[in-house]
Design a protein around this motif. Structure first.
Motif, PDB file in Angstrom:
ATOM      1  N   VAL A  84      -2.378 -26.073 -40.253  1.00 54.42           N
ATOM      2  CA  VAL A  84      -3.298 -25.821 -39.139  1.00 54.42           C
ATOM      3  C   VAL A  84      -2.642 -26.158 -37.807  1.00 54.42           C
ATOM      4  CG1 VAL A  84      -4.359 -28.115 -39.350  1.00 54.42           C
ATOM      5  CG2 VAL A  84      -5.608 -26.259 -38.237  1.00 54.42           C
ATOM      6  N   VAL A  85      -1.816 -27.210 -37.780  1.00 54.96           N
ATOM      7  CA  VAL A  85      -1.124 -27.573 -36.541  1.00 54.96           C
ATOM      8  C   VAL A  85      -0.064 -26.532 -36.202  1.00 54.96           C
ATOM      9  CG1 VAL A  85       0.326 -29.317 -35.440  1.00 54.96           C
ATOM     10  CG2 VAL A  85      -1.577 -30.021 -36.900  1.00 54.96           C
ATOM     11  N   LEU A  86       0.655 -26.062 -37.201  1.00 56.88           N
ATOM     12  CA  LEU A  86       1.682 -25.052 -36.977  1.00 56.88           C
ATOM     13  C   LEU A  86       1.064 -23.741 -36.492  1.00 56.88           C
ATOM     14  CD1 LEU A  86       3.823 -25.734 -40.173  1.00 56.88           C
ATOM     15  CD2 LEU A  86       4.376 -26.411 -37.830  1.00 56.88           C
ATOM     16  N   ALA A  87      -0.070 -23.363 -37.089  1.00 50.41           N
ATOM     17  CA  ALA A  87      -0.746 -22.145 -36.652  1.00 50.41           C
ATOM     18  C   ALA A  87      -1.274 -22.291 -35.233  1.00 50.41           C
ATOM     19  CB  ALA A  87      -1.880 -21.808 -37.617  1.00 50.41           C
ATOM     20  N   ALA A  88      -1.869 -23.442 -34.938  1.00 49.78           N
ATOM     21  CA  ALA A  88      -2.386 -23.674 -33.584  1.00 49.78           C
ATOM     22  C   ALA A  88      -1.262 -23.671 -32.564  1.00 49.78           C
ATOM     23  CB  ALA A  88      -3.145 -24.998 -33.547  1.00 49.78           C
ATOM     24  N   ASN A  89      -0.113 -24.223 -32.941  1.00 49.09           N
ATOM     25  CA  ASN A  89       1.005 -24.252 -31.999  1.00 49.09           C
ATOM     26  C   ASN A  89       1.570 -22.855 -31.780  1.00 49.09           C
ATOM     27  OD1 ASN A  89       2.731 -25.619 -30.216  1.00 49.09           O
ATOM     28  ND2 ASN A  89       4.323 -25.773 -31.771  1.00 49.09           N
ATOM     29  N   ARG A  90       1.614 -22.034 -32.838  1.00 48.26           N
ATOM     30  CA  ARG A  90       2.063 -20.654 -32.615  1.00 48.26           C
ATOM     31  C   ARG A  90       1.086 -19.916 -31.704  1.00 48.26           C
ATOM     32  NH1 ARG A  90       3.829 -15.849 -36.840  1.00 48.26           N
ATOM     33  NH2 ARG A  90       4.054 -14.245 -35.220  1.00 48.26           N
ATOM     34  N   ARG A 130      -0.673 -21.236 -29.438  1.00 44.18           N
ATOM     35  CA  ARG A 130      -0.413 -21.776 -28.094  1.00 44.18           C
ATOM     36  C   ARG A 130       0.832 -21.142 -27.477  1.00 44.18           C
ATOM     37  NH1 ARG A 130      -0.316 -26.168 -24.664  1.00 44.18           N
ATOM     38  NH2 ARG A 130       1.717 -27.058 -24.242  1.00 44.18           N
ATOM     39  N   GLN A 131       1.884 -20.979 -28.292  1.00 42.23           N
ATOM     40  CA  GLN A 131       3.121 -20.410 -27.765  1.00 42.23           C
ATOM     41  C   GLN A 131       2.923 -18.975 -27.293  1.00 42.23           C
ATOM     42  OE1 GLN A 131       5.741 -22.422 -27.296  1.00 42.23           O
ATOM     43  NE2 GLN A 131       4.450 -23.984 -28.223  1.00 42.23           N
ATOM     44  N   GLU A 132       2.075 -18.219 -27.982  1.00 40.09           N
ATOM     45  CA  GLU A 132       1.917 -16.807 -27.661  1.00 40.09           C
ATOM     46  C   GLU A 132       0.737 -16.523 -26.739  1.00 40.09           C
ATOM     47  OE1 GLU A 132       2.203 -14.221 -31.033  1.00 40.09           O
ATOM     48  OE2 GLU A 132       3.759 -15.431 -31.997  1.00 40.09           O
ATOM     49  N   ALA A 133      -0.226 -17.443 -26.676  1.00 41.56           N
ATOM     50  CA  ALA A 133      -1.431 -17.176 -25.881  1.00 41.56           C
ATOM     51  C   ALA A 133      -1.724 -18.248 -24.856  1.00 41.56           C
ATOM     52  CB  ALA A 133      -2.637 -17.019 -26.806  1.00 41.56           C
ATOM     53  N   GLY A 134      -0.911 -19.311 -24.805  1.00 39.74           N
ATOM     54  CA  GLY A 134      -1.243 -20.458 -23.972  1.00 39.74           C
ATOM     55  C   GLY A 134      -1.300 -20.179 -22.492  1.00 39.74           C
ATOM     56  N   ARG A 135      -0.585 -19.156 -22.035  1.00 38.46           N
ATOM     57  CA  ARG A 135      -0.609 -18.865 -20.599  1.00 38.46           C
ATOM     58  C   ARG A 135      -1.689 -17.864 -20.210  1.00 38.46           C
ATOM     59  NH1 ARG A 135       5.856 -18.603 -18.984  1.00 38.46           N
ATOM     60  NH2 ARG A 135       6.436 -20.549 -20.031  1.00 38.46           N
ATOM     61  N   LEU A 136      -2.381 -17.321 -21.212  1.00 34.84           N
ATOM     62  CA  LEU A 136      -3.500 -16.444 -20.916  1.00 34.84           C
ATOM     63  C   LEU A 136      -4.693 -17.294 -20.480  1.00 34.84           C
ATOM     64  CD1 LEU A 136      -3.185 -14.056 -23.986  1.00 34.84           C
ATOM     65  CD2 LEU A 136      -2.411 -13.622 -21.646  1.00 34.84           C
ATOM     66  N   PRO A 137      -5.514 -16.796 -19.590  1.00 34.59           N
ATOM     67  CA  PRO A 137      -6.626 -17.618 -19.080  1.00 34.59           C
ATOM     68  C   PRO A 137      -7.673 -17.895 -20.146  1.00 34.59           C
ATOM     69  CG  PRO A 137      -6.813 -15.348 -18.317  1.00 34.59           C
ATOM     70  CD  PRO A 137      -5.480 -15.451 -18.985  1.00 34.59           C
ATOM     71  N   TYR A 138      -8.166 -19.119 -20.137  1.00 34.22           N
ATOM     72  CA  TYR A 138      -9.296 -19.507 -20.981  1.00 34.22           C
ATOM     73  C   TYR A 138     -10.530 -19.252 -20.137  1.00 34.22           C
ATOM     74  CZ  TYR A 138     -12.117 -22.584 -24.031  1.00 34.22           C
ATOM     75  OH  TYR A 138     -13.065 -23.102 -24.880  1.00 34.22           O
ATOM     76  N   SER A 139     -11.214 -18.140 -20.417  1.00 35.42           N
ATOM     77  CA  SER A 139     -12.149 -17.612 -19.422  1.00 35.42           C
ATOM     78  C   SER A 139     -13.564 -18.148 -19.540  1.00 35.42           C
ATOM     79  CB  SER A 139     -12.193 -16.083 -19.534  1.00 35.42           C
ATOM     80  OG  SER A 139     -12.710 -15.707 -20.803  1.00 35.42           O
ATOM     81  N   ASP A 140     -13.990 -18.549 -20.726  1.00 32.45           N
ATOM     82  CA  ASP A 140     -15.388 -18.961 -20.924  1.00 32.45           C
ATOM     83  C   ASP A 140     -16.372 -17.859 -20.547  1.00 32.45           C
ATOM     84  OD1 ASP A 140     -15.017 -21.616 -21.866  1.00 32.45           O
ATOM     85  OD2 ASP A 140     -14.502 -22.214 -19.843  1.00 32.45           O
ATOM     86  N   ARG A 141     -15.971 -16.608 -20.767  1.00 31.17           N
ATOM     87  CA  ARG A 141     -16.878 -15.503 -20.412  1.00 31.17           C
ATOM     88  C   ARG A 141     -18.021 -15.372 -21.408  1.00 31.17           C
ATOM     89  NH1 ARG A 141     -12.921 -10.784 -20.905  1.00 31.17           N
ATOM     90  NH2 ARG A 141     -12.126 -12.186 -22.505  1.00 31.17           N
ATOM     91  N   PHE A 142     -17.805 -15.865 -22.629  1.00 30.88           N
ATOM     92  CA  PHE A 142     -18.768 -15.606 -23.688  1.00 30.88           C
ATOM     93  C   PHE A 142     -19.196 -16.904 -24.361  1.00 30.88           C
ATOM     94  CE2 PHE A 142     -15.810 -12.060 -23.322  1.00 30.88           C
ATOM     95  CZ  PHE A 142     -16.693 -11.025 -23.023  1.00 30.88           C
ATOM     96  N   LEU A 156      -3.893 -16.137 -38.340  1.00 30.27           N
ATOM     97  CA  LEU A 156      -2.686 -16.808 -38.793  1.00 30.27           C
ATOM     98  C   LEU A 156      -2.886 -17.658 -40.043  1.00 30.27           C
ATOM     99  CD1 LEU A 156      -1.165 -17.961 -35.368  1.00 30.27           C
ATOM    100  CD2 LEU A 156      -0.560 -15.950 -36.727  1.00 30.27           C
ATOM    101  N   MET A 157      -4.024 -18.312 -40.199  1.00 31.81           N
ATOM    102  CA  MET A 157      -4.213 -19.221 -41.333  1.00 31.81           C
ATOM    103  C   MET A 157      -4.353 -18.465 -42.657  1.00 31.81           C
ATOM    104  SD  MET A 157      -4.178 -22.460 -40.432  1.00 31.81           S
ATOM    105  CE  MET A 157      -5.238 -23.438 -41.491  1.00 31.81           C
ATOM    106  N   SER A 158      -5.094 -17.367 -42.653  1.00 26.29           N
ATOM    107  CA  SER A 158      -5.344 -16.614 -43.880  1.00 26.29           C
ATOM    108  C   SER A 158      -4.392 -15.444 -44.043  1.00 26.29           C
ATOM    109  CB  SER A 158      -6.784 -16.086 -43.877  1.00 26.29           C
ATOM    110  OG  SER A 158      -6.971 -15.163 -42.797  1.00 26.29           O
ATOM    111  N   GLY A 159      -3.763 -15.005 -42.945  1.00 25.06           N
ATOM    112  CA  GLY A 159      -2.931 -13.810 -42.988  1.00 25.06           C
ATOM    113  C   GLY A 159      -3.746 -12.528 -42.994  1.00 25.06           C
ATOM    114  N   ARG A 160      -5.066 -12.642 -42.865  1.00 25.14           N
ATOM    115  CA  ARG A 160      -5.922 -11.455 -42.912  1.00 25.14           C
ATOM    116  C   ARG A 160      -5.737 -10.623 -41.639  1.00 25.14           C
ATOM    117  NH1 ARG A 160      -9.753  -9.938 -46.005  1.00 25.14           N
ATOM    118  NH2 ARG A 160      -9.974 -11.974 -46.983  1.00 25.14           N
TER     119      ARG A 160
END
Length: 880
Positions: free
Chosen positions: A631-637, A639-651, A703-707
């Motif tokens: 779970v940490v490895l998936a969360a870090n990946r 973060r690496q690929e999406a961390g600079r995208l805005p966390y918008s709280d639109r929904f 990422l966790m399930s590969g689905r």
């Protein structure tokens, strides 16, 4: 992507992949092809008839790992009584550890790496706290750490430290700043680690202890505060009071000497200051000491003048008893509940004085030298008083006087030794106990010392490379932490504390028993309003504002300016577990799953740098394979690929599904192409009418399930019709990233016409259509169901091993689409002419498509009917 080649022997029908729909199985397929069964007639043989398709689950994410607390010894220490005497040497220190059973390998990394996404790494900085790990152990894992997305490795203090029993906290008791050798390894092994990290683009920062030295009573009780002549007693804060204390322990306790007589004798350090204080006010110490009430009054005035941090506690605690102290010159007067009273004779004042100072304020046995025990009335405020921590010692650890030129010079020596070894930065231990601008003063001295030197380590000029620094700010008081953020990044204990109380999801959750009073202190109006509004990102900004860019948290020696470095508010270091919350005594999350969800939250829902705990070289003692958890490895990946995208709280939750408006469910949307889902509920949650309003239409992978699945233009999720509603497993995390829809190799594109020499008597049946064959042992129960892609196409993707694969397509009645099986024949696809030009023999195999796979493949089969008479088949494949 490099694809292996497939040799297509025969084709008739089959494959999805125009977009990125993904099939599911009716059951588990076998890993190897089974012998082919004889041909049977479904109309005459009941056993040959297919069974109805079974519903399969469509789960997003995985339950995060759990760990039961293990009560175990983490090392040994001396059992010391209140008088500082060793009662029993080498007694086991027993703690309940969470994560002590997590001896895991890097298999989770292998799974995460196999998930193909359409986004790229942004090199977000994640720090691995390689706590208590030897240099060689870290070195052996450098390749995996690089692949896992860790960018900074933080080692434990490298300098020579106490090593009597090998317990973890001895690394934080320095003996000599000039020598780099302790249980972690030698200076040569450290240099090898740093060089290996640099070769892989990683950085190494070192934990640095500047505030204090080792417990002098463990090192040289008869001649304390010298440390191999590195320092003299005068280089420590309030050394004279400490030496009084040492003499009391080793010279007086053995005899029959009264405490008052000892501490109030003429050669005691604090008594000399008290005598001078009385003399300035025309009082005789002998006269004052004869009367206990008079002594108490003058000692109160003395403490107020000389040690105001102690007086503030006296004032606060008497006020709790309804007593207010006011002053006329150096003499106190008291009122209790509005009535004037004599301070010296007032029982509330006297009991408060005694609770703090015992028999007298000059007796520093418990209050001044040793940080007080939990039962002491002022304990709750000790760590969050900047006045106190600047002058008091750690329990038994002597604080260096940062004004001493000897101390400053030795600390500059320490930093110089580190940068010459290639160290890329520093984590400052106990930074709250260090004057706020002390470190920048050391850097200025180091810059002046190295100026003009051409110092190159691992091909990089040391004076020009960025050096990073952050401080351990162990407080949940945001206002105190913000003071130090002007000087460096600091650890965000405030966020961790709030997470522990509320689990981030539920604003009233109080699992850890810190109490409603503390919750109210944390939750001021702006914070509470933000939480109730469902603001998942900015819920803490009102108290803990965002700092400057990450680049401004680093500096170069070549052009360092303390004024410029202190100009902007720095960032916060977010974390779920560190050594103090694993083997220490504070901020302990006593639920491993909650801690893992905490890692996921910090890595996906916060900006800036994130610290991940790791200490599994000796798992039971160190209790921390966190950094290898899937779970940490998936969360870090993520973060690496999406961390600079805005966390918008639109929904909000209700925007994602009909039953998603819950306190235990959090959606973290990053821009319009990444989404993390954190769920702390115990039971699996079926997501009714799931849609993804934050994601643009396209293909995605979890990422966790590969689905893999597709988000349609109307925000709905394209999934198999025979699958259950999408679900979240209990206590789970899911990390969704974009996947390439066209990541395929076209093997065949066939329109069935009369030009083949035979009329293909087939038409597209109504849904459902099934696919089975040698890859799943011809099992009807394990058949794959083709999904509808649109009004005219069906499709499926199947992961297959290398070798020959024979397929059969048919509807639920197994009659239509049964082309090529008559008389054991099948149409054969000519790879060169790309036409169906003859029938071929399949040795009684009831199949109508044959592929030869040179290696493991993801084969995608798309079946369409562009005309009213003849279906069209497209086959594509991609390497697994």
């Amino acid at each position: 992507m490099k694809y292996s080649q497939l040799l297509v022997h025969a084709l008739l029908i089959g494959n999805i992949a125009g977009g990125c729909s993904w099939i599911h199985k009716k059951g588990e397929r076998t890993s190897k092809d089974a012998p082919l069964p004889p041909v049977c007639d479904a109309e005459t043989d009941p056993d040959c008839s297919p069974k109805p398709p079974q519903e399969t689950s469509f789960a997003l994410g995985e339950t995060v790992p759990d760990s039961k607390g293990i009560k175990t010894s983490i090392g040994k220490k001396d059992d010391i009584n209140g008088s500082g005497q060793v009662v029993a040497p080498g007694v086991n220190e027993v703690k309940t550890l969470y994560g002590a059973d997590r001896a895991i390998d890097w298999s989770g990394l292998d799974f995460i790496q196999k998930q193909k996404t359409a986004s790229e790494s942004k090199d977000e900085e994640t720090i691995l706290q390689a706590f208590n790990m030897s240099y060689n152990y870290i070195y052996e894992q450098l390749d995996e750490l690089k692949d896992a997305g860790y960018s900074i490795i933080q080692i434990s203090p490298p300098q020579k430290t106490l090593n009597q029993y090998g317990i973890w906290w001895e690394l934080y008791q320095p003996l000599d700043h000039r020598v780099f050798e302790n249980k972690l390894g030698t200076e040569e092994e450290l240099r090898k680690l740093v060089k290996g990290a640099h070769d892989r683009g990683l950085r190494v920062i070192a934990d640095v202890v500047l505030n204090h030295m080792a417990d002098p009573l463990r090192v040289a009780p008869q001649d304390p505060l010298r440390y191999s002549n590195l320092y003299q007693p005068e280089d420590f804060l309030n050394y004279d009071i400490f030496l009084d204390h040492v003499r009391y322990k080793f010279e007086v306790l053995a005899g029959d000497v009264n405490e008052i007589e000892y501490f109030y004798s003429p050669d005691r350090a604090l008594y000399k200051k008290f005598t001078a204080f009385l003399k300035e006010r025309g009082q005789s110490s002998q006269d004052v000491l004869r009367d206990q009430d008079s002594r108490m009054v003058y000692e109160t005035a003395f403490v107020r003048k000389v040690m105001p941090w102690m007086y503030s506690d006296l004032e606060r605690l008497t006020r709790d008893q309804g007593v207010t102290i006011s002053w006329k010159g150096d003499y106190p007067s008291c009122t209790q509940f509005g009535q004037a009273v004599d301070c010296a004779s007032n029982s509330s004042f006297k009991s408060t004085f005694t609770s703090l100072f015992g028999k007298g304020a000059l007796i520093v046995r418990s209050y001044y030298y040793e940080l007080t025990a939990d039962k002491h009335p002022i304990y709750q405020n000790e760590w969050d008083s900047l006045e106190k921590v600047a002058v008091k010692w750690y329990p038994g650890l002597p604080s260096l006087d940062k004004r001493s030129s000897v101390v400053q010079g030795t600390h500059v020596d320490l930093l110089e030794k580190m940068v010459r070894l290639g160290i890329d930065g520093f984590r400052l231990d106990a930074v709250k106990h260090i004057p706020q601008e002390y470190f920048s003063g050391l850097v200025t001295q180091l810059k002046d010392r190295l100026q003009g030197e051409d110092l190159v380590v691992d091909g990089v000029n040391v004076l020009q490379k960025p050096l990073y620094v952050y401080g351990e700010m162990a407080t949940s008081k945001a206002d105190i932490a913000n003071l130090y953020r002007q000087n460096m990044d600091v650890t965000d204990f405030f966020l961790l504390d709030t997470y522990m109380y509320t689990t981030v999801f539920d604003e009233s959750f109080d699992l850890y028993g810190r109490g409603e009073e503390n919750l109210q202190k944390l939750r001021r109006s702006a914070l509470e309003k933000s939480l109730k509004a469902g603001n998942n990102k900015n819920w803490q900004v009102a108290l803990y504002p965002e700092g400057a860019s990450k680049a401004e948290s680093s500096f170069t020696l070549n052009d360092f300016s303390a004024e410029r470095f202190h100009k902007n508010l720095k960032q916060a270091i977010r974390f779920s577990r560190i050594h103090d919350s694993v083997v220490g005594d504070m901020f302990i999350i006593k639920n491993y799953q909650q801690a893992m969800l905490g890692h996921a939250y910090m890595l996906t829902a916060t900006d800036g740098r994130v610290l991940v705990y790791g200490s599994d070289e000796n798992v039971k003692v160190n209790a921390g394979a966190d950094y290898k958890e899937k779970v940490v490895l998936a969360a870090n990946r993520f973060r690496q690929e999406a961390g600079r995208l805005p966390y918008s709280d639109r929904f909000q939750g209700k925007d994602f599904c009909d039953n998603c408006e819950r306190n235990d469910l959090l959606f973290v949307d990053r821009g319009d192409q990444a989404l993390a889902i954190l769920y702390s509920g115990e039971e699996a949650l079926a997501l009714k009418n799931l849609k993804f309003p934050s994601l643009k239409a396209g293909c995605y992978v979890e990422l966790m399930s590969g689905r893999r699945f597709e988000v349609k233009a109307d925000q709905s999720v394209l999934r198999p019709r025979s699958s259950t509603e999408p679900t979240l497993p209990g206590r789970s995390a899911a990390f969704i990233l974009p996947a390439a829809c066209e990541d395929k190799e076209v093997l065949a594109d066939i329109s069935f016409t009369r030009e083949t020499g035979k009329t293909a008597q087939a038409e597209l049946p109504e849904y459902p259509v099934y696919l089975m064959g040698s890859f799943n042992s011809w099992s009807v129960d394990a058949a794959y169901e083709l999904e509808p892609l649109d009004d005219s196409c069906l499709g499926a993707t199947v992961a297959m091993r290398a070798g020959q694969k024979i397929f059969k397509f048919a509807d639920a009645g197994w009659k239509k689409l049964d082309i090529g099986s008559r008389d054991g024949n099948a149409l054969v696809w000519n790879q060169e002419t790309r036409t169906l030009n003859k029938f071929g023999e399949l040795n009684e195999t009831p199949g109508n498509l044959v592929l030869e796979l040179s290696e493991d493949q993801n084969v995608t089969i798309k079946l369409c009917q562009p005309t009213t008479t003849f279906p069209k088949l497209t086959v594509t494949a991609a390497a697994k």
